[in-house]
Design a protein around this motif. Structure first.
Motif, PDB file in Angstrom:
ATOM      1  N   GLY A  56       0.823  -1.194   0.000  1.00 55.67           N
ATOM      2  CA  GLY A  56       0.000   0.000   0.000  1.00 55.67           C
ATOM      3  C   GLY A  56       0.855   1.240   0.000  1.00 55.67           C
ATOM      4  N   TYR A  57       0.188   2.361   0.159  1.00 55.26           N
ATOM      5  CA  TYR A  57       0.896   3.635   0.133  1.00 55.26           C
ATOM      6  C   TYR A  57       0.264   4.572   1.151  1.00 55.26           C
ATOM      7  N   GLN A  58       1.111   5.191   1.973  1.00 48.61           N
ATOM      8  CA  GLN A  58       0.664   6.177   2.961  1.00 48.61           C
ATOM      9  C   GLN A  58       0.700   7.552   2.314  1.00 48.61           C
ATOM     10  N   ILE A  59      -0.464   8.182   2.130  1.00 48.05           N
ATOM     11  CA  ILE A  59      -0.530   9.487   1.470  1.00 48.05           C
ATOM     12  C   ILE A  59       0.087  10.574   2.360  1.00 48.05           C
ATOM     13  N   PHE A  60      -0.378  10.660   3.599  1.00 47.96           N
ATOM     14  CA  PHE A  60       0.181  11.613   4.560  1.00 47.96           C
ATOM     15  C   PHE A  60       0.841  10.829   5.684  1.00 47.96           C
ATOM     16  N   GLU A  61       2.108  11.059   5.926  1.00 49.75           N
ATOM     17  CA  GLU A  61       2.883  10.291   6.902  1.00 49.75           C
ATOM     18  C   GLU A  61       2.285  10.351   8.299  1.00 49.75           C
ATOM     19  N   ASN A  62       1.748  11.484   8.711  1.00 47.52           N
ATOM     20  CA  ASN A  62       1.263  11.645  10.078  1.00 47.52           C
ATOM     21  C   ASN A  62      -0.210  11.264  10.252  1.00 47.52           C
ATOM     22  N   LYS A  64      -2.634   7.995   9.745  1.00 47.73           N
ATOM     23  CA  LYS A  64      -2.755   6.579   9.375  1.00 47.73           C
ATOM     24  C   LYS A  64      -4.026   6.286   8.573  1.00 47.73           C
ATOM     25  N   ALA A  65      -5.020   7.158   8.655  1.00 51.10           N
ATOM     26  CA  ALA A  65      -6.279   6.946   7.928  1.00 51.10           C
ATOM     27  C   ALA A  65      -6.107   7.146   6.423  1.00 51.10           C
ATOM     28  N   THR A  66      -4.977   7.665   5.993  1.00 56.54           N
ATOM     29  CA  THR A  66      -4.768   7.911   4.566  1.00 56.54           C
ATOM     30  C   THR A  66      -3.971   6.794   3.899  1.00 56.54           C
ATOM     31  N   PHE A  67      -3.888   5.642   4.538  1.00 59.30           N
ATOM     32  CA  PHE A  67      -3.158   4.506   3.948  1.00 59.30           C
ATOM     33  C   PHE A  67      -4.033   3.830   2.906  1.00 59.30           C
TER      34      PHE A  67
END
Length: 137
Positions: A56-62, A64-67
């Motif tokens: 997967g890909y984490q959109i915003f590092e801070n 976790k809901a954007t994974f």
């Protein structure tokens, strides 16, 4: 009584409905355990931004809901294909073959009650009704 029940079950629509509900839901638990226990860890080894989260890909590092969990989507697709394949090859295909044999006349289909059987049933119902009515007087 059992012959009538068998005829009812072999009508086709009832069999399809039973397959979809009973077998599908029961087998889904097995396939889900298989895909979560074996397939998903294999997909997770491919990696992503964090190997513990899987592919997967984490959109915003801070946040976790954007994974974006590609591994979960692949896992669900594999789960669906396995359930559909088992239902098709174990239930649907054999029922289709039986129905084709019935169309060709190789296997008898659900039988219709004869006139005598219907008359006997009517006579028995009238007799039972008459006995109930005589008991009330």
């Amino acid at each position: 009584m059992l012959k009538g029940f068998k005829d009812f079950l072999m009508r086709g629509n009832v069999v399809d409905l039973a397959v979809a509900v009973v077998i599908g839901s029961a087998f889904t638990a097995i396939v889900t355990a298989f895909t979560n226990g074996l397939i998903k860890p294999l997909i997770s080894t491919i990696g992503g931004t964090d190997a513990a989260q899987g592919l997967g890909y984490q959109i915003f590092e801070n946040n976790k809901a954007t994974f974006l969990d590609f591994g979960g989507v692949i896992n669900a697709a594999i789960n669906f294909v396995l359930v559909a394949a088992v239902i098709y090859f174990v239930i649907v295909l054999p029922v289709k073959k039986i129905q084709e044999r019935r169309k060709r006349g190789q296997e008898p289909g659900p039988s219709e009650p004869t006139d005598v059987e219907l008359l006997i049933e009517i006579r028995d119902l009238l007799r039972a009704q008459s006995q109930r009515d005589n008991g009330r007087d």
